[in-house]
Enzyme design. Structure first.
Site, PDB file in Angstrom:
ATOM      1  N   SER A 102      11.434 -23.038 -21.141  1.00 56.43           N
ATOM      2  CA  SER A 102      10.767 -21.858 -20.625  1.00 56.43           C
ATOM      3  C   SER A 102      11.682 -20.627 -20.660  1.00 56.43           C
ATOM      4  O   SER A 102      12.176 -20.257 -21.713  1.00 56.43           O
ATOM      5  CB  SER A 102      10.256 -22.147 -19.216  1.00 56.43           C
ATOM      6  OG  SER A 102       9.264 -21.255 -18.848  1.00 56.43           O
ATOM      7  N   ASP A 162      -1.171 -23.464 -22.981  1.00 57.27           N
ATOM      8  CA  ASP A 162      -0.165 -22.899 -22.086  1.00 57.27           C
ATOM      9  C   ASP A 162      -0.601 -21.525 -21.584  1.00 57.27           C
ATOM     10  O   ASP A 162      -0.795 -20.595 -22.366  1.00 57.27           O
ATOM     11  CB  ASP A 162       1.176 -22.787 -22.820  1.00 57.27           C
ATOM     12  CG  ASP A 162       2.352 -22.609 -21.877  1.00 57.27           C
ATOM     13  OD1 ASP A 162       2.130 -22.157 -20.741  1.00 57.27           O
ATOM     14  OD2 ASP A 162       3.477 -22.920 -22.274  1.00 57.27           O
ATOM     15  N   HIS A 167       1.995 -25.778 -20.211  1.00 53.54           N
ATOM     16  CA  HIS A 167       3.402 -25.477 -19.953  1.00 53.54           C
ATOM     17  C   HIS A 167       4.202 -26.752 -19.720  1.00 53.54           C
ATOM     18  O   HIS A 167       5.319 -26.714 -19.228  1.00 53.54           O
ATOM     19  CB  HIS A 167       3.566 -24.526 -18.776  1.00 53.54           C
ATOM     20  CG  HIS A 167       4.838 -23.716 -18.864  1.00 53.54           C
ATOM     21  ND1 HIS A 167       5.103 -22.879 -19.920  1.00 53.54           N
ATOM     22  CD2 HIS A 167       5.903 -23.624 -18.039  1.00 53.54           C
ATOM     23  CE1 HIS A 167       6.279 -22.314 -19.732  1.00 53.54           C
ATOM     24  NE2 HIS A 167       6.786 -22.750 -18.615  1.00 53.54           N
TER      25      HIS A 167
END
Length: 718
Positions: A557, A643, A686
């Site tokens: 991330s 996501d 995610h």
């Protein structure tokens, strides 16, 4: 903080089963049981049954989901990925078997989501919410909700709250494919029944039986607080609205159950409103008007507010108190101050004590503060511990025991109990068969370019020879004041046994050394994090831990910003990179104020649309903007089509641009082209969508790393 982080190779968070003996010198097992009756002896289901209990990270850059506008390009990339991954299939299957075998060692686990309220223990197991009367056997448990009967599949329970008189239960249920949660309201009694559903709920707390306060999330933002009543007079109304888009609203109930707190927090500023649980129809009361840069959080005891805040010097968290009748900042009285460069991990209030979990010099401590005379007892936790997870404490704040788990990347979670009465720390007894890898841990410090000492934690197999030829896996994050994930992952033991060195670089921008450590790596200090990362890798190489040709880097991330920036600035340090849902196009993202969290995150990255200095600064380190002709390491990127936080578009743009530059460079200079693989997963949000998906991802990443570093499936040659 309402956001949490999940990093590469993090699987499901779990603990060791709450059974077996607990030991402490000069204290016996029965003392432990007496001080914590909610710790029940029961066997939990196999690890794989918890396939969807992974915590979804929300510490990363967040962008709303939207339909991909150039599917042809995406399809072409996916076809290219399939052809590239053929070279890794055999290794992937071998690693999947290794990973599954490693997790099979920990088939007895503890379900994190369980609370004790009154005479009952409430918990999730086998897709059901159940309750067990304390003192009864596991066979007498009662099923309250079956998720499948609610047509909720591939789902897990995030939070459970019981109303004060145990008339109602509220539970939030979430799937791995969405950010949204549904709150299920169950009327308890002899025959429990589902009474209502509330969609898109983020946080919720009972004030009294039948009166629930909750927040709703829309586009990953919470700005409204609702009050709803159940029974014959069902009524719902909004009682608070946050107008500033930088602020996110959530709810908390004080430990003594006297107040609900409405917490409105930006990245740097807080404001808290109180709701009296005994008078829930009254309007919320403001504690202290927000002041830029001042964070504060509220607890309550004996008609006094206890305030955890960064107000005053030094610029770290402090514990203060004031009368409930004079709660403005001018009346706050200091009780306790954290040392500089100290990380506050968690805090829990008891009737006569406040227990603070903290990290100082990268070592975990407990500080126990007497709320009667303000005396402090400090307890150093075991040296091997790198991560601390506070268990859900009993609803009765008069309890005399604090329960928590400790772990490290290679040490499975172990249960600990601190007894507030006699000041003793109890720990779970060792397993009959050793389960901890024969592994050495060292805490080091690397000197960054400006002289700052940066903590580095490393793990490697004891008695390893020729460390310089051993593969090295670097972990980095460095954003939002969030610590680098140091929780246990069984696959790390596979790496250690194969001769890998694992290094965790706690660079500025994270939170490992307190609030100042975060401030030193955000806004116009972001390049400090990159300098720290370079310094850590060079430091390890100079000490004889591996060398560039055997060094890999992994990030998740927002950690992708530093990883991508290093690939542009100093690619000679690493041979291969694994990125999972990485944030790579920060400049274009922060230039779009229509995206849900762009305004909220201006305090982290700066505003390039209104300030040319931030425009130039962000552009100087943005991974996408700084791709240039040079020799890059091989890179595998995992992205998720669903996501909502890191859109596929930006990752696809980065991959296409990087591959074009590398291709042009190879043609002009005849160089070997590194492998650039973009693996777009159809499921997941995610993160991997399920246990099976996660195992496949980890196996794929390991197969990639072993091949790119020239290792066999069993690691480097002896």
């Amino acid at each position: 903080m309402h956001q949490k982080a999940k990093f590469f190779l993090q699987t499901l968070r779990f603990g060791i089963a709450r059974h077996g003996k607990y030991t402490q010198q000069q204290h016996d097992h029965q003392q432990f049981i007496d001080c914590c009756p909610w710790i029940k002896v029961r066997k939990y289901h196999n690890f794989k049954c918890l396939q969807n209990k992974c915590k979804k990270s929300i510490s990363a850059r967040t962008i709303t989901s939207r339909r991909f506008s150039y599917m042809d390009l995406l399809n072409m990339e996916q076809e290219n990925t399939k052809s590239l991954l053929i070279n890794y299939l055999d290794s992937m299957e071998k690693f999947k078997k290794k990973i599954e075998a490693s997790y099979d060692k920990y088939s007895l686990i503890m379900d994190n989501l369980e609370i004790q309220f009154g005479d009952f223990l409430y918990y999730e197991e086998n897709g059901c919410i159940q309750r067990l009367k304390l003192g009864d056997g596991i066979n007498s448990c009662e099923v309250l909700v079956r998720l499948e009967e609610l047509s909720l599949y591939n789902a897990f329970v995030e939070r459970i709250r019981i109303s004060p008189g145990e008339e109602y239960m509220a539970a939030s249920i979430k799937t791995s494919y969405s950010e949204d949660s549904t709150c299920v309201i169950v009327k308890l009694g002899k025959y429990p029944e589902v009474e209502d559903f509330i969609p898109n709920v983020f946080s919720f707390e009972w004030a009294t039986d039948g009166i629930l306060f909750y927040t709703c999330q829309k586009n990953l933002r919470c700005c409204n607080v609702f009050r709803t009543s159940f029974g014959n007079k069902k009524h719902t109304e909004c009682i608070y609205t946050e107008q500033d888009p930088r602020f996110f609203v959530d709810l908390h109930c004080t430990s003594d159950k006297c107040f609900l707190t409405i917490n409105s927090n930006s990245k740097t500023t807080s404001e808290v409103w109180l709701v009296d649980c005994h008078q829930p129809w009254n309007l919320p009361v403001l504690v202290q008007k927000r002041n830029s840069g001042i964070m504060y959080h509220i607890e309550h005891r004996n008609n006094e507010l206890y305030i955890l805040t960064n107000f005053g010097e030094p610029a770290e968290y402090k514990l203060m108190k004031t009368s409930i009748n004079s709660c403005s900042m001018k009346n706050w009285q200091l009780i306790y101050t954290l040392k500089r460069k100290t990380k506050l991990i968690d805090l829990v209030m008891f009737k006569d004590h406040c227990v603070i979990f903290l990290k100082y010099c990268n070592q975990l401590y407990l500080n126990i503060i007497s709320l009667n005379d303000h005396s402090i007892q400090s307890l150093k936790l075991p040296v091997w511990a790198c991560a601390c997870q506070l268990d859900t404490q009993p609803e009765d704040s008069s309890s005399s025991a604090c329960s928590f788990q400790l772990s490290s990347p290679v040490h499975p979670p172990r249960q600990f109990i601190y007894n507030l009465v006699n000041g003793s720390l109890y720990k779970q007894a060792e397993q009959e068969e050793p389960i901890i890898t024969d592994c050495h841990m060292a805490r080091l410090e690397a000197k960054s370019k400006d002289g700052t000492l940066v903590p580095v934690t490393i793990f490697y197999k004891k008695n390893s020879e020729s460390l310089q030829k051993r593969p090295l896996l670097i972990h980095v994050y460095g954003a939002y004041g969030v610590d680098l994930n140091m929780n246990f992952k069984a696959e790390n033991q596979v790496l250690i046994e194969d001769g890998w060195i694992l290094a965790y670089c706690h660079v500025r921008g994270g939170g490992e050394l307190g609030l100042s450590w975060h401030a030193g790596g955000c806004l116009n200090n972001k390049l400090n994090g990159l300098a720290d990362l370079e310094a850590c890798i060079e430091f390890l190489h100079n000490l004889g831990f591996s060398e560039p040709v055997f060094t890999a880097l992994t990030a998740y991330s927002a950690g992708g910003i530093l990883a991508g920036a290093l690939c542009n600035a100093n690619p000679r340090l690493i041979r291969a990179v694994v990125l999972q849902a990485p944030f790579l196009d920060i400049l274009n993202t922060m230039l779009d104020p229509q995206l849900p969290l762009t305004i909220e995150e201006l305090e982290e990255w700066g505003d390039p649309s209104s300030d040319n200095r931030y425009m130039d600064y962000i552009k100087s380190y943005c991974p996408y903007q700084n791709i240039r002709p040079q020799t890059y390491p091989s890179i595998i990127i995992t992205a998720y089509e669903n996501d909502q936080r890191i859109p596929v578009e930006g990752i696809l743009k980065y991959t296409q641009r990087l591959r074009k530059v590398i291709t042009d460079q190879r043609h002009s200079r005849g160089r070997k082209m590194p492998n650039i693989i973009l693996d777009v997963q159809a499921g997941g949000n995610h993160a991997a969508a399920s246990w099976e998906d996660l195992v496949t991802e980890v196996a794929k990443h390991l197969a990639f790393l072993y091949k790119e570093l020239g290792l066999g499936d069993t690691g480097p040659p002896n």
